[in-house]
Design an enzyme around this catalytic site. Structure first.
Site, PDB file in Angstrom:
ATOM      1  CG  ASP A 128      -7.860  -4.189   2.735  1.00 53.80           C
ATOM      2  OD1 ASP A 128      -8.971  -4.204   3.307  1.00 53.80           O
ATOM      3  OD2 ASP A 128      -7.611  -3.448   1.777  1.00 53.80           O
ATOM      4  CE1 TYR A 136      -2.985  -3.083   0.205  1.00 54.30           C
ATOM      5  CE2 TYR A 136      -4.429  -1.577   1.369  1.00 54.30           C
ATOM      6  CZ  TYR A 136      -4.218  -2.779   0.713  1.00 54.30           C
ATOM      7  OH  TYR A 136      -5.257  -3.653   0.562  1.00 54.30           O
TER       8      TYR A 136
HETATM    9 MG    MG Z   1     -10.882  -3.222   3.244  1.00 52.08          MG
END
Ligand code: MG
Ligand code: NAI
Length: 356
Positions: free
Chosen positions: A244, A136
């Site tokens: 995530d 990210y």
């Molecule tokens: Mg998410």
């Protein structure tokens, strides 16, 4: 007096945050505490109107003038690629160095799980997602764009310091809460460089926690086991990307996104609380968004501010709403977002904490 910055954001973010603030202020009042709550206008509307998502001065104020941040959700179909979301949310995560993304997934009521083979077995999966590096960091780029030879490179950054501090946070939490096991999730077979670093650091740090069971799993197997036998997990520590994905799966297994809270924390310095879900444009404006994830964020916030009794009061009231069927349609109820918020706020008085 704790100072709380509230960023309602976009879509259902504003709807659920209104309920969370209502519950937060009521809970504080019931226990004779005062909070200073300031609302921040950040989101798609302002970005579309002014071209600015968040200013330097705002970053600085959010970093220096508040004890905690409560955020709803960001994201709007009118903003290409959710540019404002990256600036605000990823900006805050990176600039405040909120390296722990703590996402507890608790099956609060056996009827909430879509899994039919659980047979009443309790599920609690506490995910510790690395929140400041990994895939990210947006290192990379596009070469020969819009040609047949286009190339896209998106790097996955893993530092020893970054891996060490999230692994340690997971073990510290397991020790403090008496959780029996920490599972490290990676893809060391296909991504051996990152996997090797994570596994070595996990073993090194884990040596300081001999009372806690420790194991490592590949992310695909972990995804399968979250569905097949979620009760095998206690604390999970993993990278930004895997965390995530797995946290949406773990949320679905324990009642859905409408219930899942999260904390973004730099221990001892900064904390931002937000539901795991996004701005849900598909249901925004209809009054059906489930506010319980945002409300449960308030419990995490009180705990962070050093008030576990108040945290428990909020969590108990949320659990009571579920038990009593006082829920939005995603959980099978027929109340509106606002009615659930009102119900939980009223239930606070009847749900005194066990501990304080
Ligand atoms: Mg998410
Ligand atoms: P989403 O989480 O907003 O919605 C996924 C699905 O779950 C939708 O069908 C939605 O109706 C449902 N849902 C989500 N929260 C709910 C709630 N509280 N009550 C009832 N149903 C709920 O994810 P999606 O659709 O992928 O993204 C929508 C926007 O949100 C995008 O712009 C995305 O970038 C953004 N987003 C923002 C996040 C954040 O602010 N932290 C996190 C995830 C997505």
């Amino acid at each position: 007096m704790p100072r709380i910055a509230v960023i309602p954001g976009d879509g259902i973010g504003t709807e659920v945050t209104r309920q969370a603030v209502k519950v937060m202020e009521r809970a504080a009042a019931l226990s004779g505490r005062t909070l200073e709550v300031t609302h921040w206008d950040m989101g798609a509307e302002r970005y579309l109107r002014t071209g600015v998502a968040i200013t330097e001065a705002e970053f600085r104020a959010l970093a220096e003038d508040y004890d905690a941040i409560l955020l709803g959700a960001l994201g709007d179909p009118r903003v290409a690629d959710d540019a404002h979301l990256r600036e605000i949310l990823l900006g805050l995560r990176f600039r405040l160095d909120l390296y722990v993304n703590y996402r507890p997934n608790v099956l609060l009521d056996p009827r909430l799980s879509p899994l039919r083979n659980l047979d009443g077995r309790p599920v609690r999966v506490d995910i510790f997602r690395e929140n400041t590096e990994g895939a990210y960091v947006n290192l990379g780029g596009i070469f020969r764009k819009d040609t047949p030879d286009e190339v896209a490179i998106q790097e996955d950054l893993n530092t020893r310091r970054g891996v060490e501090r999230i692994v340690r946070a997971a073990f510290e939490y397991a020790r403090m809460r008496g959780r029996p096991r920490v599972t490290m999730v990676d893809k060391a077979n296909a991504l051996p460089a990152a996997g090797s670093l994570w596994r070595r650091v996990f073993t090194e740090v884990g040596a300081g926690y001999p009372e806690i069971e420790q194991d490592a799993m590949f992310v695909d197997a972990a995804a399968m086991d979250l569905v097949r036998r979620p009760e095998r997990f206690a604390v999970v520590v993993t990278s930004n990307l895997f965390g995530d994905i797995l946290s949406d799966l773990a949320a679905a297994v324990t009642g859905g996104l409408g219930l899942a809270p999260s904390a973004n924390v730099h221990p001892g310095r900064h904390a931002l609380f937000e539901p795991v879900h996004g701005s849900a444009p598909d249901i925004a404006g209809r009054g059906v968004a489930n506010p319980l994830a945002a409300i449960r964020c308030v419990a995490l916030l009180f705990e962070y501010l050093g008030d576990p009794g108040l945290a428990e009061r909020v969590e108990n009231a949320a659990v009571a709403a579920i038990a009593g069927g006082k829920t939005t349609p995603d959980l099978g109820g027929s109340l509106t977002t606002d009615q659930v918020g009102d119900w939980v706020a009223a239930a606070l008085a009847a749900a005194p904490p066990r501990s304080s």
